[in-house]
Design a protein around this motif. Structure first.
Motif, short mmCIF file in Angstrom:
data_model
loop_
_atom_site.label_atom_id
_atom_site.label_comp_id
_atom_site.label_asym_id
_atom_site.label_seq_id
_atom_site.Cartn_x
_atom_site.Cartn_y
_atom_site.Cartn_z
N ALA A 42 0.83 -1.21 0.00
CA ALA A 42 0.00 0.00 0.00
C ALA A 42 0.85 1.26 0.00
CB ALA A 42 -0.96 -0.01 1.19
N HIS A 43 2.02 1.18 0.62
CA HIS A 43 2.99 2.28 0.56
C HIS A 43 4.38 1.72 0.83
CE1 HIS A 43 2.26 2.24 4.93
NE2 HIS A 43 3.49 2.70 5.04
N ASN A 44 5.39 2.50 0.49
CA ASN A 44 6.78 2.08 0.66
C ASN A 44 7.28 2.55 2.03
OD1 ASN A 44 9.62 1.85 0.56
ND2 ASN A 44 9.64 2.11 -1.66
N PRO A 45 7.60 1.61 2.94
CA PRO A 45 7.99 2.01 4.29
C PRO A 45 9.46 2.41 4.44
CG PRO A 45 7.94 -0.36 4.14
CD PRO A 45 7.50 0.16 2.80
N PHE A 46 10.24 2.31 3.37
CA PHE A 46 11.67 2.64 3.46
C PHE A 46 11.86 4.15 3.45
CE2 PHE A 46 11.69 -1.72 2.22
CZ PHE A 46 12.83 -2.26 2.81
N GLY A 47 12.99 4.61 3.97
CA GLY A 47 13.31 6.03 4.02
C GLY A 47 13.33 6.66 2.64
N SER A 48 13.05 7.95 2.58
CA SER A 48 12.94 8.65 1.30
C SER A 48 14.22 8.62 0.47
CB SER A 48 12.50 10.10 1.52
OG SER A 48 13.43 10.76 2.36
N GLU A 49 15.39 8.55 1.13
CA GLU A 49 16.65 8.54 0.39
C GLU A 49 16.89 7.23 -0.36
OE1 GLU A 49 17.30 7.00 4.45
OE2 GLU A 49 16.44 8.88 3.74
N VAL A 50 16.20 6.14 0.04
CA VAL A 50 16.41 4.84 -0.64
C VAL A 50 15.14 4.26 -1.25
CG1 VAL A 50 18.40 4.22 0.79
CG2 VAL A 50 16.11 3.48 1.48
N SER A 51 14.00 4.84 -0.94
CA SER A 51 12.72 4.22 -1.36
C SER A 51 12.61 4.03 -2.87
CB SER A 51 11.54 5.03 -0.83
OG SER A 51 11.56 6.34 -1.35
N GLU A 87 18.27 3.26 7.08
CA GLU A 87 17.43 3.46 5.90
C GLU A 87 16.00 2.96 6.10
OE1 GLU A 87 21.14 3.13 2.75
OE2 GLU A 87 20.16 1.30 3.46
N ILE A 88 15.78 2.29 7.21
CA ILE A 88 14.43 1.92 7.65
C ILE A 88 14.48 1.86 9.17
CG2 ILE A 88 14.78 -0.58 7.44
CD1 ILE A 88 11.79 -0.74 6.52
N GLY A 89 13.51 2.47 9.81
CA GLY A 89 13.48 2.51 11.27
C GLY A 89 12.64 1.38 11.85
N TYR A 90 12.63 1.29 13.15
CA TYR A 90 11.88 0.23 13.83
C TYR A 90 10.38 0.36 13.59
CZ TYR A 90 16.18 -1.12 16.14
OH TYR A 90 17.45 -1.55 16.39
N ASP A 91 9.85 1.57 13.62
CA ASP A 91 8.42 1.76 13.34
C ASP A 91 8.09 1.34 11.91
OD1 ASP A 91 7.92 2.70 15.87
OD2 ASP A 91 7.88 4.82 15.29
N GLN A 92 8.99 1.65 10.98
CA GLN A 92 8.76 1.30 9.57
C GLN A 92 8.86 -0.21 9.36
OE1 GLN A 92 10.83 3.97 10.49
NE2 GLN A 92 9.08 5.33 10.16
N LEU A 93 9.67 -0.90 10.17
CA LEU A 93 9.71 -2.37 10.10
C LEU A 93 8.36 -2.96 10.49
CD1 LEU A 93 13.18 -3.39 11.58
CD2 LEU A 93 12.40 -3.67 9.23
#
Length: 195
Positions: A42-51, A87-93
Motif C-alpha cells: 500500500a505504501h513504501n515504508p523505506f526512508g525517502s533517500e532509498v525508497s 534506511e528503515i526505522g523500527y516503526d517502519q519495520l
C-alpha cells in the motif's frame, strides 16, 4: 517503581525486538512463498533517500530477508543492513510487517490478523461458568483456546506474556477472560499445530 535501565540493557532489548520483527517478516514471506514487489504494498515504508531504489523483498533458505535494489553498485541488500544503515526505522519495520500481512500468499492463504470490532461482550452464565459467544459457541461445543493479543495460539505455561485472552474456535473472536470483552476477530489464526 520502574527500574531505570542502562544503555547496554536497552541496546540488548532493541536487538531482541529487531530479531523478533525480522523473524516475523521472514515468516510472512514464507507464508506467501514468493518474492513481493514493493509496488504491491500500500505504501513504501523505506526512508525517502532509498525508497526509489527498493524493488522487491524475498526470504532466503537461511531465513535472511533480502531486498532487491536498483542501486548502481548493489543488486541486493539484507534488510538487517537497511536497519543498521538507518534506511528503515523500527516503526517502519512494523509497518512493513503489517503491509505484508495484507497480501495473499501464493497458495491463497492470508495472514493471521486481528481485526478490531465494535466493543461488545460475550454472554456469561455465572452459575455454570459457561461462556456463550455471539456466534453461539460454548466451551462444550468448539470451545475457546488461550491466545495472544493477535488471536494466535499461546501456551500460558510456556509464554509469560499471556494476558488472559481466549479465542473462540468457531468464529475467531478474541475475548478477555477478566471482563468478557471482545478485543477483535482473527479469521486465520496461527494455531499450535502450525508452529
Amino acid at each position: 517503581m520502574r527500574r531505570i535501565k542502562g544503555v547496554e540493557v536497552l541496546k540488548a532489548q532493541l536487538r531482541i525486538f529487531l530479531d523478533e520483527v525480522l523473524y516475523s517478516i521472514a515468516e510472512e514471506m514464507n507464508r506467501m512463498e514468493r518474492t513481493v514487489k514493493i509496488s504491491e504494498l500500500a505504501h513504501n515504508p523505506f526512508g525517502s533517500e532509498v525508497s526509489n531504489y527498493v524493488e522487491a523483498i524475498r526470504v532466503l533458505e537461511n531465513q535472511n530477508i533480502v531486498i532487491d535494489t536498483s542501486f548502481s553498485d548493489l543488486e541486493e541488500k539484507k534488510l538487517d543492513d537497511f536497519v543498521s544503515d538507518g534506511e528503515i526505522g523500527y516503526d517502519q519495520l512494523i509497518d512493513l510487517l503489517a503491509l505484508l500481512k495484507e497480501l495473499e500468499g501464493a497458495g491463497g492463504e492470508f495472514a493471521s490478523v486481528l481485526m478490531k470490532v465494535d466493543s461488545h461482550s460475550i454472554r456469561f452464565r455465572s452459575g455454570h461458568n459457561d461462556w456463550i459467544c455471539k456466534c453461539g459457541n460454548t466451551p462444550s461445543a468448539e470451545g475457546f483456546y488461550t491466545c495472544d493479543a493477535d488471536g494466535n495460539d499461546i501456551e500460558p505455561e510456556v509464554c509469560t506474556d499471556w494476558d488472559h485472552l481466549y479465542r473462540c474456535d468457531r468464529c475467531g473472536r478474541v475475548i478477555d477472560q477478566r471482563n468478557h470483552k471482545v478485543m477483535g476477530i482473527n479469521l486465520s489464526p496461527i494455531i499450535e499445530d502450525d508452529i
